[in-house]
Write a protein that holds these residues in place. Sequence first.
Motif, PDB file in Angstrom:
ATOM      1  N   ASN A  66      12.475  -0.824  -6.173  1.00 50.85           N
ATOM      2  CA  ASN A  66      11.125  -0.326  -6.415  1.00 50.85           C
ATOM      3  C   ASN A  66      11.071   1.193  -6.378  1.00 50.85           C
ATOM      4  OD1 ASN A  66       8.330   0.586  -5.441  1.00 50.85           O
ATOM      5  ND2 ASN A  66       7.921  -1.550  -5.968  1.00 50.85           N
ATOM      6  N   LEU A  67      11.839   1.801  -5.476  1.00 57.06           N
ATOM      7  CA  LEU A  67      11.751   3.244  -5.241  1.00 57.06           C
ATOM      8  C   LEU A  67      12.867   4.031  -5.918  1.00 57.06           C
ATOM      9  CD1 LEU A  67      10.866   3.147  -1.422  1.00 57.06           C
ATOM     10  CD2 LEU A  67       9.292   3.317  -3.364  1.00 57.06           C
ATOM     11  N   SER A  68      13.682   3.370  -6.711  1.00 54.73           N
ATOM     12  CA  SER A  68      14.840   4.051  -7.297  1.00 54.73           C
ATOM     13  C   SER A  68      14.433   5.226  -8.176  1.00 54.73           C
ATOM     14  CB  SER A  68      15.687   3.059  -8.094  1.00 54.73           C
ATOM     15  OG  SER A  68      14.931   2.488  -9.160  1.00 54.73           O
ATOM     16  N   SER A  69      13.334   5.095  -8.911  1.00 53.42           N
ATOM     17  CA  SER A  69      12.907   6.194  -9.781  1.00 53.42           C
ATOM     18  C   SER A  69      12.412   7.392  -8.983  1.00 53.42           C
ATOM     19  CB  SER A  69      11.799   5.714 -10.725  1.00 53.42           C
ATOM     20  OG  SER A  69      10.634   5.339  -9.998  1.00 53.42           O
ATOM     21  N   LEU A  70      12.059   7.166  -7.705  1.00 53.65           N
ATOM     22  CA  LEU A  70      11.594   8.242  -6.832  1.00 53.65           C
ATOM     23  C   LEU A  70      12.728   8.827  -5.994  1.00 53.65           C
ATOM     24  CD1 LEU A  70       8.328   6.530  -5.512  1.00 53.65           C
ATOM     25  CD2 LEU A  70       8.594   8.006  -7.521  1.00 53.65           C
TER      26      LEU A  70
ATOM     27  N   ALA B 233       0.834  -1.207   0.000  1.00 49.39           N
ATOM     28  CA  ALA B 233       0.000   0.000   0.000  1.00 49.39           C
ATOM     29  C   ALA B 233       0.867   1.254   0.000  1.00 49.39           C
ATOM     30  CB  ALA B 233      -0.927  -0.014   1.211  1.00 49.39           C
ATOM     31  N   LEU B 234       1.936   1.238   0.794  1.00 51.00           N
ATOM     32  CA  LEU B 234       2.812   2.406   0.853  1.00 51.00           C
ATOM     33  C   LEU B 234       3.535   2.607  -0.472  1.00 51.00           C
ATOM     34  CD1 LEU B 234       4.012   4.715   2.438  1.00 51.00           C
ATOM     35  CD2 LEU B 234       5.686   3.131   3.406  1.00 51.00           C
ATOM     36  N   PHE B 235       4.028   1.528  -1.066  1.00 44.85           N
ATOM     37  CA  PHE B 235       4.671   1.654  -2.374  1.00 44.85           C
ATOM     38  C   PHE B 235       3.711   2.270  -3.391  1.00 44.85           C
ATOM     39  CE2 PHE B 235       7.982  -2.028  -1.947  1.00 44.85           C
ATOM     40  CZ  PHE B 235       8.666  -1.274  -1.011  1.00 44.85           C
ATOM     41  N   GLY B 236       2.459   1.828  -3.356  1.00 40.41           N
ATOM     42  CA  GLY B 236       1.482   2.350  -4.302  1.00 40.41           C
ATOM     43  C   GLY B 236       1.299   3.850  -4.168  1.00 40.41           C
ATOM     44  N   ILE B 237       1.208   4.338  -2.930  1.00 37.35           N
ATOM     45  CA  ILE B 237       1.022   5.776  -2.712  1.00 37.35           C
ATOM     46  C   ILE B 237       2.283   6.551  -3.066  1.00 37.35           C
ATOM     47  CG2 ILE B 237       0.672   7.525  -0.915  1.00 37.35           C
ATOM     48  CD1 ILE B 237      -1.293   5.575   0.407  1.00 37.35           C
ATOM     49  N   LEU B 238       3.439   6.008  -2.734  1.00 35.27           N
ATOM     50  CA  LEU B 238       4.684   6.696  -3.075  1.00 35.27           C
ATOM     51  C   LEU B 238       4.802   6.905  -4.582  1.00 35.27           C
ATOM     52  CD1 LEU B 238       7.183   4.948  -0.627  1.00 35.27           C
ATOM     53  CD2 LEU B 238       6.312   7.285  -0.477  1.00 35.27           C
ATOM     54  N   HIS B 239       4.307   5.954  -5.360  1.00 35.11           N
ATOM     55  CA  HIS B 239       4.374   6.078  -6.816  1.00 35.11           C
ATOM     56  C   HIS B 239       3.228   6.911  -7.392  1.00 35.11           C
ATOM     57  CE1 HIS B 239       7.768   3.509  -7.984  1.00 35.11           C
ATOM     58  NE2 HIS B 239       7.445   2.723  -6.972  1.00 35.11           N
ATOM     59  N   SER B 240       2.064   6.887  -6.759  1.00 36.20           N
ATOM     60  CA  SER B 240       0.896   7.540  -7.364  1.00 36.20           C
ATOM     61  C   SER B 240       0.684   8.974  -6.910  1.00 36.20           C
ATOM     62  CB  SER B 240      -0.371   6.726  -7.062  1.00 36.20           C
ATOM     63  OG  SER B 240      -0.642   6.698  -5.664  1.00 36.20           O
TER      64      SER B 240
ATOM     65  N   VAL C 119      13.008   9.114   3.621  1.00 37.40           N
ATOM     66  CA  VAL C 119      13.531   7.751   3.663  1.00 37.40           C
ATOM     67  C   VAL C 119      12.386   6.809   4.006  1.00 37.40           C
ATOM     68  CG1 VAL C 119      14.164   7.902   6.114  1.00 37.40           C
ATOM     69  CG2 VAL C 119      15.356   6.267   4.652  1.00 37.40           C
ATOM     70  N   LEU C 120      12.493   5.578   3.570  1.00 34.98           N
ATOM     71  CA  LEU C 120      11.556   4.520   3.942  1.00 34.98           C
ATOM     72  C   LEU C 120      12.256   3.576   4.905  1.00 34.98           C
ATOM     73  CD1 LEU C 120       8.919   2.854   3.576  1.00 34.98           C
ATOM     74  CD2 LEU C 120      10.117   1.638   1.743  1.00 34.98           C
ATOM     75  N   GLN C 121      11.615   3.301   6.048  1.00 36.78           N
ATOM     76  CA  GLN C 121      12.163   2.393   7.052  1.00 36.78           C
ATOM     77  C   GLN C 121      11.359   1.100   7.108  1.00 36.78           C
ATOM     78  OE1 GLN C 121      12.840   4.676  10.995  1.00 36.78           O
ATOM     79  NE2 GLN C 121      11.102   5.668  10.007  1.00 36.78           N
ATOM     80  N   PHE C 122      12.040  -0.010   7.327  1.00 34.34           N
ATOM     81  CA  PHE C 122      11.402  -1.231   7.797  1.00 34.34           C
ATOM     82  C   PHE C 122      11.600  -1.265   9.312  1.00 34.34           C
ATOM     83  CE2 PHE C 122      12.146  -2.402   3.374  1.00 34.34           C
ATOM     84  CZ  PHE C 122      11.022  -3.146   3.048  1.00 34.34           C
ATOM     85  N   GLY C 123      10.523  -1.475  10.068  1.00 32.88           N
ATOM     86  CA  GLY C 123      10.693  -1.457  11.518  1.00 32.88           C
ATOM     87  C   GLY C 123       9.410  -1.845  12.241  1.00 32.88           C
ATOM     88  N   SER C 124       9.422  -1.712  13.546  1.00 34.68           N
ATOM     89  CA  SER C 124      10.504  -1.117  14.304  1.00 34.68           C
ATOM     90  C   SER C 124      11.318  -2.232  14.966  1.00 34.68           C
ATOM     91  CB  SER C 124       9.905  -0.184  15.368  1.00 34.68           C
ATOM     92  OG  SER C 124      10.875   0.418  16.163  1.00 34.68           O
ATOM     93  N   GLU C 125      12.648  -2.149  14.845  1.00 33.02           N
ATOM     94  CA  GLU C 125      13.589  -3.133  15.388  1.00 33.02           C
ATOM     95  C   GLU C 125      13.350  -4.544  14.848  1.00 33.02           C
ATOM     96  OE1 GLU C 125      13.191  -2.528  19.585  1.00 33.02           O
ATOM     97  OE2 GLU C 125      14.025  -0.513  19.497  1.00 33.02           O
ATOM     98  N   PRO C 126      13.354  -4.694  13.536  1.00 35.00           N
ATOM     99  CA  PRO C 126      13.066  -6.018  12.960  1.00 35.00           C
ATOM    100  C   PRO C 126      14.143  -7.059  13.235  1.00 35.00           C
ATOM    101  CG  PRO C 126      13.742  -4.470  11.250  1.00 35.00           C
ATOM    102  CD  PRO C 126      13.549  -3.670  12.496  1.00 35.00           C
ATOM    103  N   LEU C 127      15.404  -6.641  13.380  1.00 34.15           N
ATOM    104  CA  LEU C 127      16.445  -7.612  13.717  1.00 34.15           C
ATOM    105  C   LEU C 127      16.289  -8.097  15.152  1.00 34.15           C
ATOM    106  CD1 LEU C 127      19.595  -6.014  12.028  1.00 34.15           C
ATOM    107  CD2 LEU C 127      18.486  -8.162  11.387  1.00 34.15           C
TER     108      LEU C 127
END
Length: 312
Positions: free
Chosen positions: A199-203, A154-161, A171-179
């Motif tokens: 996916n986000l390189s063009s942005l 869903a977030l990828f879709g909005i970032l592109h649209s 910046v886009l984060q994966f979280g919180s504290e996934p490791l």
Amino acid sequence: MLLPSFLRLSLILLSSRVWAYPAGNEERDLVPTRTTEAVARAAPPNCFPALGFTMPSSVPSSLTNWWCDRATEYAFVGFSYEVTDCQSLSQLRTDFKNIRNTFKGRYIRMYGFCDNDGFYNNVVQAAWEAGIGVHALIWFGFDGTDEWIGRRDALFGILHSNPKAKFVTRVLQFGSEPLYDNVLSASSLAAQVTAAKANLSSLQIPVTISEMAYGYQERSSSQKVMDAIDLIDAHMLPFFSTEASTVANNSWPIVLTDLDWFVDNGEGKKIYLSENGWPSVTSSGVQPNSPSAVANVQNEHVVLIPTVVNAL
């Protein structure tokens, strides 16, 4: 003054190489080095989200000279902002403008999640109107479930649209504290970071994870994650250290130990301290690892992250 709940986690930006004053209450004059002065002169003269920047009346055609150089950003720049309440657009506007105008913040770092359809569109609009940048977050949670996949898509879709999204999403984060929470293997997490970057390189939106030093240290393959991320969003939470003491303002050595680890192992990448502080209350599922650590308002108040300046 007691801050609103959404302001209680401060966001502090540091360079990947820093020097800092020792803990203490004395005031010190900050003298810019020649290199920081040179970097400041090299920055675009009217960049987002610098204080004093005027938002354009329409969306620019290009990101060229839009963002301030990260090397010119350090010390306090904004707040973590929890979105679990799924705040309305009106509330987001009020809060973001308060962060910008009252506290001179330049960023919000999202915390938690809101699964309402299109919620991030409202975040983008409120950030655009307030003139602040966003550290967006794909929330994994703590239960090992796979809702994060839908949140990611869903977030990828909005970032592109949304045409404004790339102009406010720093910046886009994966979280919180996934490791630390072991929600994915380190190899799988690194693969997610790499796929998101593609996916986000063009942005031109960089990708990272939001994590403690200990999270990296306890996972044997975490170097793959460090290699994959574009920058470091580091958590500094001395309350949970086994070295924590009853007096919370003795926490600077704990912070410095973790900061030194990121400097030594961060491959020269920009370091953001994105989740900091000391709790005033805790719960049965969230307890300190030192019997001396006490959660109360006094300790929350006295925890001071000493002023850190960019020495590059």
